[in-house]
Scaffold this active site. Structure first.
Site, PDB file in Angstrom:
ATOM      1  N   GLU A 112      47.125 -22.048  27.151  1.00 24.99           N
ATOM      2  CA  GLU A 112      46.410 -23.314  27.408  1.00 24.99           C
ATOM      3  C   GLU A 112      46.796 -24.400  26.404  1.00 24.99           C
ATOM      4  OE1 GLU A 112      42.176 -22.536  27.897  1.00 24.99           O
ATOM      5  OE2 GLU A 112      42.534 -21.544  29.811  1.00 24.99           O
ATOM      6  N   GLU A 115      44.458 -16.345  34.285  1.00 27.30           N
ATOM      7  CA  GLU A 115      43.024 -16.319  33.959  1.00 27.30           C
ATOM      8  C   GLU A 115      42.275 -16.838  35.180  1.00 27.30           C
ATOM      9  OE1 GLU A 115      41.491 -17.891  30.257  1.00 27.30           O
ATOM     10  OE2 GLU A 115      43.362 -17.432  29.211  1.00 27.30           O
TER      11      GLU A 115
END
Ligand code: AHR
Length: 489
Positions: free
Chosen positions: A172, A291
């Site tokens: 991320e 995710e």
């Protein structure tokens, strides 16, 4: 409500990669300590791994597990978790405001994964870490021996290389919360250089570049384009992350949230193909949805958790029956995009937004979301078919007009499996199947997950409150998850 599903033998979408049923373990809360690892636990094996948890992981069927983060990895010094335990440093862990003891590191985790029957998907630190740290880790893990790093692994007790095939280039990196957050240009450059060096160290590995942390990031779209322009030739997959929650207690809308996942995948695929065209590249960029899950129940309680403790009970969402229906819709969406999404990780696996919960020192049990995941992982490996579904639709609020039923069909050998979620809160669905080119299929099993109460949960005392039961072979009960298995003649 009438539901008709047409699937034709001659119209496949593609192969469902077993790695679509991956998961994720981060050094976060009680995922590792008190989750997979607890030396004093009555079921602990010789390495301190909880065998009650291992049994549930095996039942779930998880071929690949992402590790060690997550936000954690962006400040992680992988060397801390290797060598004699007595010499490993305790550190302030800045992603989750905890204390990391480093009692478990890469050596132990790959051993745990081996015992679980899973491969490790390793994430490297491209937040505070360098491209050199990343290539060093590849050498430590995968080089047979005769170099300082590979011999360090051997002297730590692991003579054979770990052979870790799949690696994430950071986590991320588009998120301002991330340690070492970068602009797309900055990340694209370091991802390219780290990828080059990691593949020089081991040309067999495959690499995943960070896409957006969600489709609602302000940089979504620009981020993917810029990152891929910098590292298209060096990487094999682009990542996507998404979490959903019933924050306004609107179940009908919540059940429609897989529409967002569907659009996210379609949009990212289009961006990948645009960069492919601009670069005149013959290579298709595949996607790693590494995710995904429901995450919102624990948000408030987490604000009250004491900082700088070891393994605090963070992100311990207790999942409801409706969360399991959403997980089912998300799984079906991934299966329908199996031509593009080759890896996916349910985030996470134990205690932290997880299908498996434990009491430290006590019991382990399956949460509601365990059931659709286990069913899909067991029965939906094969060739996904391009189905046509005819059913009513409803207003899914933020997610727009939404079909009342979400479904996929997968064929493997002489077995055909239909997965279906009936999102209707009021009406049962009467399913008619038109399986063209398959002769006369014989129903083997109809598993359903149903509970009257959308908010029903499983607990240590009532682990079977929400559990599969047998269906009648054609009724998709209102708000239910269904697996219909057929034998083909
Ligand atoms: O899975 C929990 C967290 O969600 C991960 O650490 C991070 O990557 C994401 O924001």
């Amino acid at each position: 409500m009438k539901v008709s599903l047409i699937a034709d033998k001659d119209y496949p979408i593609g192969e469902v990669s077993p790695r679509l049923f991956g998961s994720f373990i981060e050094h976060l809360g009680r995922a590792v300590y008190g989750g997979v690892y607890e030396p004093g636990h009555p079921t602990a094996d010789d390495q301190g791994f909880r065998q009650d948890v291992l049994a549930l992981v095996k039942e779930l069927g998880v071929p690949i597990v992402r590790y060690p983060g997550g936000n954690f990895v962006s400040g992680y010094r992988w060397q801390d978790g290797t060598g004699p335990r007595s010499l490993r440093p305790r550190r302030q862990e800045l992603a989750w405001n905890s204390i990391e003891t480093n009692e478990v590191g890469i050596d132990e985790f790959q051993e745990w994964a081996r015992r679980a029957g899973s491969e490790v998907m390793m994430a490297v630190n491209l937040g505070t870490g360098t491209a050199e740290d990343a290539r060093d880790l590849v050498e430590y893990c995968n080089f047979p021996g005769g170099t300082a790093l590979s011999d360090r692994r051997r002297s730590n007790g692991f003579e054979q290389p770990f052979g870790i095939r799949t690696w994430c280039l950071g986590n991320e990196m588009d998120g301002p919360w991330q340690m070492g957050h970068r602009t797309a240009e900055e990340y694209g450059r370091i991802a390219c250089e780290a990828a080059k060096m990691m593949k020089m160290a081991d040309p067999e590995i495959e690499l995943i570049a960070c896409g957006s942390s969600s489709s609602s990031m302000p940089t979504f779209g620009e981020w993917e384009t810029t990152v891929l322009k910098n590292c298209y030739d060096q990487v094999d997959y682009l990542s996507l992350h998404s979490y959903y929650g019933n924050r306004s207690d609107n179940s009908a809308e919540f059940l429609a949230c897989s529409r967002d996942m569907d659009k996210f995948i379609t949009d990212v695929s289009a961006i990948c193909d645009a960069v492919k065209a601009i670069r005149h590249s013959p290579k298709t960029m595949y996607l790693s949805f590494d995710e995904w899950n429901v995450w919102f129940h624990s948000n408030e309680q987490d604000k009250k958790i004491e900082k700088w403790t070891v393994a605090p009970p963070l992100l311990e969402d207790i999942y409801t029956f409706e969360d399991a229906l959403v997980a089912g819709c998300l799984l079906i969406t991934l299966i329908r995009h199996c031509d593009r999404v080759k890896i996916a990780c349910l985030a996470q696996l134990v205690n932290v937004i997880a299908p498996i919960m434990t009491e430290t020192g006590g019991r382990a049990w399956a949460q509601t979301i365990f059931h659709p995941f286990r069913d899909a992982s067991r029965f939906a490996r094969g060739t996904a078919l391009d189905c046509r579904l005819d059913c009513p639709s409803y207003d899914g609020g933020a997610y727009g007009e939404t079909p009342a039923v979400e479904a996929a069909a997968v064929v493997s050998g002489n077995e055909l499996t239909v997965l279906a979620v009936n999102r209707s809160l009021t009406e049962d669905g009467e399913l008619t199947l038109d399986l063209r080119g398959f002769g006369t299929p014989e129903l083997v099993e109809h598993r359903q997950l149903w509970h009257e109460d959308l908010k029903a949960v499983n607990t240590a005392d009532q682990p079977e409150n929400v559990a599969p039961s047998a269906g009648d072979g054609h009724t998709l009960r209102r708000h239910s998850w269904n697996v219909l298995r057929y034998r083909l003649a």
